[in-house]
Design a protein around this motif. Structure first.
Motif, PDB file in Angstrom:
ATOM      1  N   ARG A 197      -0.997 108.589 -30.285  1.00 12.40           N
ATOM      2  CA  ARG A 197      -0.419 107.361 -29.762  1.00 12.40           C
ATOM      3  C   ARG A 197      -1.083 107.002 -28.435  1.00 12.40           C
ATOM      4  O   ARG A 197      -1.290 107.867 -27.581  1.00 12.40           O
ATOM      5  CB  ARG A 197       1.085 107.551 -29.565  1.00 12.40           C
ATOM      6  CG  ARG A 197       1.820 106.346 -28.996  1.00 12.40           C
ATOM      7  CD  ARG A 197       3.315 106.645 -28.933  1.00 12.40           C
ATOM      8  NE  ARG A 197       4.041 105.545 -28.312  1.00 12.40           N
ATOM      9  CZ  ARG A 197       4.343 105.480 -27.004  1.00 12.40           C
ATOM     10  NH1 ARG A 197       3.981 106.463 -26.201  1.00 12.40           N
ATOM     11  NH2 ARG A 197       5.014 104.452 -26.529  1.00 12.40           N
ATOM     12  N   PRO A 198      -1.459 105.727 -28.227  1.00 10.87           N
ATOM     13  CA  PRO A 198      -2.117 105.337 -26.980  1.00 10.87           C
ATOM     14  C   PRO A 198      -1.343 105.780 -25.747  1.00 10.87           C
ATOM     15  O   PRO A 198      -0.124 105.626 -25.674  1.00 10.87           O
ATOM     16  CB  PRO A 198      -2.194 103.811 -27.083  1.00 10.87           C
ATOM     17  CG  PRO A 198      -2.291 103.556 -28.559  1.00 10.87           C
ATOM     18  CD  PRO A 198      -1.390 104.591 -29.185  1.00 10.87           C
ATOM     19  N   GLY A 199      -2.072 106.332 -24.783  1.00  6.63           N
ATOM     20  CA  GLY A 199      -1.488 106.846 -23.553  1.00  6.63           C
ATOM     21  C   GLY A 199      -1.340 108.348 -23.528  1.00  6.63           C
ATOM     22  O   GLY A 199      -1.253 108.947 -22.460  1.00  6.63           O
ATOM     23  N   HIS A 200      -1.314 108.966 -24.712  1.00  9.14           N
ATOM     24  CA  HIS A 200      -1.138 110.412 -24.798  1.00  9.14           C
ATOM     25  C   HIS A 200      -2.487 111.129 -24.733  1.00  9.14           C
ATOM     26  O   HIS A 200      -3.548 110.546 -24.995  1.00  9.14           O
ATOM     27  CB  HIS A 200      -0.429 110.783 -26.097  1.00  9.14           C
ATOM     28  CG  HIS A 200       1.015 110.383 -26.133  1.00  9.14           C
ATOM     29  ND1 HIS A 200       2.043 111.285 -26.013  1.00  9.14           N
ATOM     30  CD2 HIS A 200       1.603 109.157 -26.266  1.00  9.14           C
ATOM     31  CE1 HIS A 200       3.195 110.647 -26.073  1.00  9.14           C
ATOM     32  NE2 HIS A 200       2.955 109.353 -26.223  1.00  9.14           N
ATOM     33  N   LEU A 201      -2.425 112.415 -24.420  1.00  8.06           N
ATOM     34  CA  LEU A 201      -3.619 113.251 -24.447  1.00  8.06           C
ATOM     35  C   LEU A 201      -4.119 113.355 -25.883  1.00  8.06           C
ATOM     36  O   LEU A 201      -3.330 113.540 -26.823  1.00  8.06           O
ATOM     37  CB  LEU A 201      -3.282 114.643 -23.913  1.00  8.06           C
ATOM     38  CG  LEU A 201      -4.413 115.669 -23.896  1.00  8.06           C
ATOM     39  CD1 LEU A 201      -5.498 115.267 -22.910  1.00  8.06           C
ATOM     40  CD2 LEU A 201      -3.862 117.055 -23.550  1.00  8.06           C
ATOM     41  N   LEU A 202      -5.431 113.231 -26.059  1.00  8.61           N
ATOM     42  CA  LEU A 202      -6.018 113.401 -27.381  1.00  8.61           C
ATOM     43  C   LEU A 202      -5.640 114.770 -27.937  1.00  8.61           C
ATOM     44  O   LEU A 202      -5.825 115.782 -27.264  1.00  8.61           O
ATOM     45  CB  LEU A 202      -7.543 113.289 -27.289  1.00  8.61           C
ATOM     46  CG  LEU A 202      -8.324 113.548 -28.584  1.00  8.61           C
ATOM     47  CD1 LEU A 202      -8.110 112.414 -29.574  1.00  8.61           C
ATOM     48  CD2 LEU A 202      -9.807 113.743 -28.277  1.00  8.61           C
ATOM     49  N   LEU A 238      -3.576 115.761 -37.532  1.00 11.27           N
ATOM     50  CA  LEU A 238      -3.162 115.287 -36.208  1.00 11.27           C
ATOM     51  C   LEU A 238      -3.533 113.834 -35.919  1.00 11.27           C
ATOM     52  O   LEU A 238      -2.943 113.204 -35.040  1.00 11.27           O
ATOM     53  CB  LEU A 238      -3.807 116.166 -35.128  1.00 11.27           C
ATOM     54  CG  LEU A 238      -3.354 117.625 -35.058  1.00 11.27           C
ATOM     55  CD1 LEU A 238      -4.293 118.424 -34.162  1.00 11.27           C
ATOM     56  CD2 LEU A 238      -1.927 117.715 -34.544  1.00 11.27           C
ATOM     57  N   ARG A 239      -4.499 113.267 -36.651  1.00 13.24           N
ATOM     58  CA  ARG A 239      -5.085 111.987 -36.223  1.00 13.24           C
ATOM     59  C   ARG A 239      -4.164 110.788 -36.388  1.00 13.24           C
ATOM     60  O   ARG A 239      -4.334 109.767 -35.719  1.00 13.24           O
ATOM     61  CB  ARG A 239      -6.383 111.743 -36.987  1.00 13.24           C
ATOM     62  CG  ARG A 239      -6.185 111.467 -38.474  1.00 13.24           C
ATOM     63  CD  ARG A 239      -7.490 111.401 -39.221  1.00 13.24           C
ATOM     64  NE  ARG A 239      -7.287 111.035 -40.619  1.00 13.24           N
ATOM     65  CZ  ARG A 239      -8.250 111.014 -41.545  1.00 13.24           C
ATOM     66  NH1 ARG A 239      -9.489 111.349 -41.188  1.00 13.24           N
ATOM     67  NH2 ARG A 239      -7.985 110.656 -42.785  1.00 13.24           N
ATOM     68  N   GLU A 240      -3.197 110.857 -37.283  1.00 14.88           N
ATOM     69  CA  GLU A 240      -2.208 109.787 -37.489  1.00 14.88           C
ATOM     70  C   GLU A 240      -2.860 108.453 -37.859  1.00 14.88           C
ATOM     71  O   GLU A 240      -2.328 107.378 -37.556  1.00 14.88           O
ATOM     72  CB  GLU A 240      -1.304 109.642 -36.247  1.00 14.88           C
ATOM     73  CG  GLU A 240      -0.491 110.893 -35.969  1.00 14.88           C
ATOM     74  CD  GLU A 240       0.304 110.819 -34.683  1.00 14.88           C
ATOM     75  OE1 GLU A 240       1.467 111.252 -34.687  1.00 14.88           O
ATOM     76  OE2 GLU A 240      -0.237 110.324 -33.667  1.00 14.88           O
ATOM     77  N   ARG A 253      -5.749 102.790 -30.727  1.00 13.34           N
ATOM     78  CA  ARG A 253      -6.046 103.311 -32.059  1.00 13.34           C
ATOM     79  C   ARG A 253      -5.789 102.228 -33.096  1.00 13.34           C
ATOM     80  O   ARG A 253      -5.004 101.297 -32.881  1.00 13.34           O
ATOM     81  CB  ARG A 253      -5.211 104.550 -32.379  1.00 13.34           C
ATOM     82  CG  ARG A 253      -3.719 104.280 -32.564  1.00 13.34           C
ATOM     83  CD  ARG A 253      -2.943 105.533 -32.936  1.00 13.34           C
ATOM     84  NE  ARG A 253      -1.509 105.266 -32.949  1.00 13.34           N
ATOM     85  CZ  ARG A 253      -0.570 106.170 -33.196  1.00 13.34           C
ATOM     86  NH1 ARG A 253      -0.916 107.427 -33.431  1.00 13.34           N
ATOM     87  NH2 ARG A 253       0.708 105.840 -33.196  1.00 13.34           N
ATOM     88  N   SER A 254      -6.477 102.370 -34.195  1.00 10.80           N
ATOM     89  CA  SER A 254      -6.267 101.519 -35.360  1.00 10.80           C
ATOM     90  C   SER A 254      -5.890 102.440 -36.506  1.00 10.80           C
ATOM     91  O   SER A 254      -6.660 103.338 -36.868  1.00 10.80           O
ATOM     92  CB  SER A 254      -7.537 100.735 -35.698  1.00 10.80           C
ATOM     93  OG  SER A 254      -7.364 100.017 -36.897  1.00 10.80           O
ATOM     94  N   ALA A 255      -4.703 102.240 -37.055  1.00  9.42           N
ATOM     95  CA  ALA A 255      -4.217 103.151 -38.096  1.00  9.42           C
ATOM     96  C   ALA A 255      -5.055 103.092 -39.360  1.00  9.42           C
ATOM     97  O   ALA A 255      -5.120 104.066 -40.116  1.00  9.42           O
ATOM     98  CB  ALA A 255      -2.758 102.836 -38.420  1.00  9.42           C
ATOM     99  N   GLY A 256      -5.714 101.975 -39.602  1.00  8.02           N
ATOM    100  CA  GLY A 256      -6.547 101.833 -40.791  1.00  8.02           C
ATOM    101  C   GLY A 256      -7.723 100.921 -40.498  1.00  8.02           C
ATOM    102  O   GLY A 256      -8.101 100.700 -39.343  1.00  8.02           O
TER     103      GLY A 256
END
Length: 587
Positions: A466-471, A542-544, A562-565
């Motif tokens: 999720r944007p903002g979180h640590l990779l 993990l990549r969601e 991120r782009s989910a698809g």
């Protein structure tokens, strides 16, 4: 002298900032009024997130060479006394795994590519200084103090007067920006920075000494708390300070009470140390006695014009959980890449506002967590054994006899205590506090998703893209080599776009976005038949995103977007996201 960035303060945060700026190609000058690095061990726990940052910038090897590993410090222990011949002496009250040791190791290994370390500031700061000087020769000036700091008439420069403490010579330095990492001693007060919170929680005393305790020391703990069964004023906490770890440790830190003792009276202090340890004939060398006030304060603002506060200049909290130095180094890590992006012209000035937007909430959260942990330990842990303000001094020793009694009542008391001691995991197993923080506002392009639920006691970390979180960390393979997803970013100022094996469209989009915005963007494919293979399937878990999606990662390894698809216009979507993150367009 004119430099892009002036760093005031040569402690852990300031020296780290210097290393990061050098790796980002940013010219800078660091000044520190002390003649040398810290003489005191002080902060000694380097948490997992900080070690990951050190790994990103090539510092981890030198830190690990001197540091203790979780196998050597991965417990927290409570016992009655260090030694003695009485039935209550040297008795183990309870111990718990902590800081990645013991049963925690698997969870910590899954969370990141490197484990926490234990290295006191006395030995950590020289490592940081050496790397700072090697990467920025001639511009790391110890023995130089800041006299004044003003903005020039145009408001686009800061003018500092710097004085050599050895010669008295003064130098005028102009800089585009200033990082105040001076512990709040000079820059903050000069700017009128208001520190919010509690400036005097309680007073504490720590003595640093050398002695051979190998005959009595039970090794393996980050800290051992002594709950003295005879006298409250002899309760204390003993910490290994190296340089050898384990039974043959040479230097120690001891938190203790010196009530009624003149701290300047070396003989009286030495006698109290021997009394606390139960070793009246112990040969020891006293190095330092520090009496200090535990604070819980946070700067009202982290940015004051062209000045940015980092480390203790921005936040000061109780030492519980070991968040102080670690939070400060992470402040510097967040700020360095943003300064590099703005100074190079790749980002708008508004990117620098995201430093406060991102780091101040983390500082506030960590301060509150440390306060809670410290309060819990002071009140609840003693009560777990059966002590507390309601227990008169004459009942203290009988309470301990009852605790250790081989009887049903003793067993019940120990069982109740074990459940209470387990709540201490909020301090010594706080993996989510160390690693799970996220930036809800700042240099991120939100996707509307909700954050994962956080563990109430901070001991369960849930990785997310999720944007903002640590990779999230996962091991992938490249040219026969195993690397972490964290390694894909490197130590420079570029972004990384992680896609699936069929992410050719994203590769083209990354090249177009990079050219349009003049920002380095490297596209990396992870999956079967890609340049990076997901050997054990961890990244796919993990990549969601699906195989056609993508995850954009900032230079500090936090997810930017991120782009989910798949996207109908991947280049347009990626360019828009980068523009938002870098401050080229308003959110």
């Amino acid at each position: 002298m004119e430099v892009p960035v002036l760093i005031v303060g040569g402690g852990g945060s300031g020296l780290s900032a210097s290393v990061f700026l050098s790796d980002h190609g940013v010219g800078h000058l660091l000044v520190e009024r002390r003649a040398d690095t810290s003489r005191l061990p002080k902060a000694h726990y380097v948490n997992q997130r900080t070690m990951e940052i050190f790994r990103q910038h090539g510092l981890d090897g030198d830190v690990a060479q001197q540091a203790a590993t979780p196998e050597q410090f991965g417990k927290v222990r409570w016992q009655t006394t260090l030694t003695g011949e009485g039935p209550l002496d040297a008795r183990l009250i309870h111990e718990i795994d902590g800081f990645g040791g013991g049963a925690l190791r698997e969870a910590y290994e899954a969370a990141g590519p490197v484990l926490p370390s234990k290295l006191p500031q006395l030995r950590l700061e020289p490592v940081l200084r050496r790397h700072a000087e090697e990467r920025n020769p001639g511009r790391i000036l110890f023995g130089h103090e800041l006299l004044s700091l003003t903005e020039d008439d145009g408001g686009d420069r800061v003018v500092a007067e710097i004085r050599s403490t050895a010669t008295g010579e003064t130098t005028t330095v102009t800089a585009r920006y200033v990082i105040a990492a001076d512990g709040g001693r000079t820059v903050g007060p000069a700017l009128g920075v208001r520190m919010e919170g509690l400036p005097a929680l309680f007073d504490a005393t720590t003595v640093y000494f050398s002695a051979d305790l190998s005959q009595w020391w039970n090794e393996g703990s980050l800290i051992t708390w002594f709950l003295n069964p005879y006298r409250q004023d002899l309760s204390s906490a003993l910490i290994e300070m190296g340089p050898t770890w384990g039974k043959h440790c040479e230097e120690w830190g001891l938190h203790l009470s010196l009530a009624g003792i003149d701290r300047a009276d070396e003989q009286a202090v030495t006698d109290r140390i021997r009394e606390v340890l139960g070793l009246p004939g112990l040969e020891l060398t006293l190095h330092e006695v520090t009496s200090w006030t535990v604070e819980a304060v946070l700067a009202e603002r982290y940015r004051h014009g062209r000045v940015f506060l980092a480390g203790d200049a921005a936040h000061r909290q109780p030492p519980a959980v070991g968040l102080g130095l670690n939070t400060g180094i992470q402040d510097a890590h967040n700020l360095a890449w943003k300064l590099a992006a703005v100074l190079s012209g790749r980002a708008g000035e508004s990117l620098l506002d995201t430093y406060e937007a991102e780091r101040r909430p983390v500082g506030q959260y960590n301060l509150g967590w440390a306060m809670s942990a410290a309060s819990h330990h002071q009140v609840v842990i003693d009560a777990a054994v059966g002590l507390g303000p309601h227990v008169p001094p004459e009942r203290r020793t009988p309470v301990f006899f009852s605790y250790f009694a081989p009887s049903p009542v003793g067993a019940a008391q120990r069982t109740r205590a074990a459940e209470i001691f387990a709540t201490h995991r909020g301090e010594c197993q706080a993996l989510d506090v160390e690693t799970g923080f996220a930036y809800e506002q700042g240099a991120v392009a939100p996707d509307g998703s909700r954050p994962p639920a956080r563990s109430p006691l901070g001991d369960v970390y849930r990785p997310t893209t999720r944007p903002g979180h640590l990779l999230p960390h996962a091991w992938v393979e490249h040219d026969g080599r195993r690397v972490s997803t964290h390694d894909l970013v490197g130590s420079g100022t570029g972004f990384v776009l992680i896609t699936g094996a069929d992410g050719e469209a994203w590769h083209e989009a990354a090249a177009l976005a990079a050219e349009k915005l003049s920002v380095p963007v490297t596209a990396v494919r992870v999956g079967d038949a890609a340049e990076y293979t997901d050997a054990d399937g961890a990244w796919q878990t993990l990549r969601e995103t699906d195989g056609a999606g993508a995850v954009l990662v900032r230079p500090d390894n936090h997810v930017a977007w991120r782009s989910a698809g798949g996207e109908a216009d991947p280049a347009g979507s990626l360019t828009e996201a980068l523009s938002l993150v870098l401050g080229h367009r308003a959110p």
